[in-house]
Design a protein around this motif. Structure first.
Motif, PDB file in Angstrom:
ATOM      1  N   UNK A 258      16.308  -3.740  -9.546  1.00  0.00           N
ATOM      2  CA  UNK A 258      15.101  -3.649  -8.722  1.00  0.00           C
ATOM      3  C   UNK A 258      14.722  -2.192  -8.503  1.00  0.00           C
ATOM      4  N   UNK A 259      15.719  -1.307  -8.608  1.00  0.00           N
ATOM      5  CA  UNK A 259      15.506   0.120  -8.367  1.00  0.00           C
ATOM      6  C   UNK A 259      15.733   0.913  -9.661  1.00  0.00           C
TER       7      UNK A 259
ATOM      8  N   UNK B 229       0.818  -1.210   0.000  1.00  0.00           N
ATOM      9  CA  UNK B 229       0.000   0.000   0.000  1.00  0.00           C
ATOM     10  C   UNK B 229       0.855   1.265   0.000  1.00  0.00           C
ATOM     11  N   UNK B 230       2.055   1.191   0.560  1.00  0.00           N
ATOM     12  CA  UNK B 230       2.971   2.325   0.488  1.00  0.00           C
ATOM     13  C   UNK B 230       3.382   2.586  -0.956  1.00  0.00           C
ATOM     14  N   UNK B 231       3.633   1.508  -1.703  1.00  0.00           N
ATOM     15  CA  UNK B 231       3.990   1.650  -3.121  1.00  0.00           C
ATOM     16  C   UNK B 231       2.827   2.248  -3.901  1.00  0.00           C
ATOM     17  N   UNK B 232       1.596   1.756  -3.640  1.00  0.00           N
ATOM     18  CA  UNK B 232       0.410   2.301  -4.316  1.00  0.00           C
ATOM     19  C   UNK B 232       0.275   3.793  -4.025  1.00  0.00           C
ATOM     20  N   UNK B 233       0.444   4.166  -2.759  1.00  0.00           N
ATOM     21  CA  UNK B 233       0.334   5.570  -2.370  1.00  0.00           C
ATOM     22  C   UNK B 233       1.400   6.436  -3.021  1.00  0.00           C
TER      23      UNK B 233
ATOM     24  N   UNK C  52       1.437  10.454  -9.244  1.00  0.00           N
ATOM     25  CA  UNK C  52       2.831  10.584  -9.706  1.00  0.00           C
ATOM     26  C   UNK C  52       3.058   9.638 -10.879  1.00  0.00           C
ATOM     27  N   UNK C  53       2.123   9.631 -11.832  1.00  0.00           N
ATOM     28  CA  UNK C  53       2.236   8.736 -12.972  1.00  0.00           C
ATOM     29  C   UNK C  53       3.563   8.897 -13.685  1.00  0.00           C
ATOM     30  N   UNK C  54       4.238   7.787 -13.964  1.00  0.00           N
ATOM     31  CA  UNK C  54       5.548   7.833 -14.606  1.00  0.00           C
ATOM     32  C   UNK C  54       6.700   7.753 -13.637  1.00  0.00           C
ATOM     33  N   UNK C  55       6.412   7.631 -12.342  1.00  0.00           N
ATOM     34  CA  UNK C  55       7.460   7.524 -11.333  1.00  0.00           C
ATOM     35  C   UNK C  55       8.167   6.173 -11.453  1.00  0.00           C
ATOM     36  N   UNK C  56       9.479   6.155 -11.280  1.00  0.00           N
ATOM     37  CA  UNK C  56      10.270   4.927 -11.449  1.00  0.00           C
ATOM     38  C   UNK C  56      10.383   4.162 -10.136  1.00  0.00           C
ATOM     39  N   UNK C  57      10.855   2.925 -10.252  1.00  0.00           N
ATOM     40  CA  UNK C  57      11.045   2.106  -9.045  1.00  0.00           C
ATOM     41  C   UNK C  57      12.026   2.774  -8.083  1.00  0.00           C
ATOM     42  N   UNK C  58      13.097   3.321  -8.623  1.00  0.00           N
ATOM     43  CA  UNK C  58      14.075   3.978  -7.760  1.00  0.00           C
ATOM     44  C   UNK C  58      13.473   5.168  -7.033  1.00  0.00           C
ATOM     45  N   UNK C  59      12.671   5.961  -7.746  1.00  0.00           N
ATOM     46  CA  UNK C  59      12.023   7.119  -7.129  1.00  0.00           C
ATOM     47  C   UNK C  59      11.008   6.687  -6.066  1.00  0.00           C
ATOM     48  N   UNK C  60      10.278   5.604  -6.340  1.00  0.00           N
ATOM     49  CA  UNK C  60       9.312   5.096  -5.360  1.00  0.00           C
ATOM     50  C   UNK C  60      10.032   4.631  -4.102  1.00  0.00           C
TER      51      UNK C  60
END
Length: 273
Positions: free
Chosen positions: A236-237, A155-159, A164-172
């Motif tokens: 992964x990031x 749920x933290x990832x969803x939030x 923030x459409x287009x946000x990358x794994x590293x940014x998340x």
């Protein structure tokens, strides 16, 4: 002397608890016919050799049930405090068989939230399901299932992706407050698993352009030059591919993470006005 059960009373010790334990098992045996023989046999064995650890087990079990009921009661009160029951449409919705079915499903399958955060998500889903009709009841049932199916980190990832459409794994990863870890670490493997879960569940997807009709536009193919060797593994990031919520994910955020303000203010007993 009143015969009503008072959950605040201290649970008795010793033989009284053993008798209570046997009575509980015998009652369960009568309520569940196919298990009656097993429970009766267990109760009979304990009647011959009363064990203190059995007594302690039942004491903890009863206290756990009391805590669970208190948590559910608190959730129902908070839901009702957020609904304008003077609104005829909301009042009719709350009384409908369809909404009552959602409430029954929630409290039948919910044996107490793993955390306060998940309890709030449950409260928000049921509150919004009464006040709005953005999603069908079938979809709302799935949202309720997601609360137990996914972890708080899901749920933290969803939030983090929301708005923030287009946000990358590293940014998340950084947005949810995580520090640097090795690519071959358990944390990195868990993070990749979270994205696989959410992608498979149609909650998130890699960002894709759409035309004015909402149709996805194919990405232009990118050919690697000859002699460049094998394609490097994706981190992964990763800092290149962006992610966004699906339509289902957007509606889930509306139901689970958007809180209706209380319509009624109330205070606990003994609290100063």
């Amino acid at each position: 002397m009143s015969d009503e059960y008072n959950p605040s009373e201290e649970i008795p010790k010793g033989k009284r608890v053993a008798k209570y334990s046997r009575g509980a098992l015998q009652a369960i045996g009568g309520a569940v016919p196919f298990a009656g023989g097993v429970f009766s046999a267990i109760a009979g064995a304990w009647s011959e050799a009363e064990q203190e650890r059995v007594n302690r087990f039942f004491e903890h079990w009863v206290r756990m049930l009391q805590d669970e009921l208190k948590e559910k009661e608190e959730t129902i009160i908070e839901i009702m405090a957020r609904l304008d029951l003077q609104d005829e449409s909301i009042a009719s919705r709350v009384e409908s068989k369809e909404y009552q079915s959602l409430v029954k499903k929630t409290f039948r399958e919910w044996a107490g939230a793993e955390s306060e955060e998940k309890r709030v998500y449950i409260r928000n889903i049921l509150s919004n399901a009464a006040a709005t009709s953005v999603s069908s009841d079938d979809v709302v049932r799935m949202y309720i299932d997601w609360i137990s199916q996914y972890s708080e980190m899901h749920f933290q990832v969803i939030g983090a992706i929301y708005n923030s459409g287009g946000i990358t794994r590293g940014e998340i990863w950084r947005k949810i407050g995580k520090g640097p870890v090795r690519e071959d670490s358990a944390d990195a493997d868990l993070y990749k698993l979270l994205f696989r879960d959410l992608s498979t569940g149609s909650i998130i997807r890699q960002h894709r352009e759409v035309d004015r009709f909402g149709n996805f536009v194919s990405k232009p193919s990118q050919r690697r030059p000859r002699g460049s060797g094998p394609k490097p593994p994706v981190s992964a990031f990763d800092e290149n591919e962006g992610y966004e919520l699906t339509g289902l994910g957007q509606q889930f955020v509306h139901y689970a993470m958007s809180e209706l303000p209380p319509k009624i203010e109330f205070k606990a007993e003994g609290e100063e006005p």
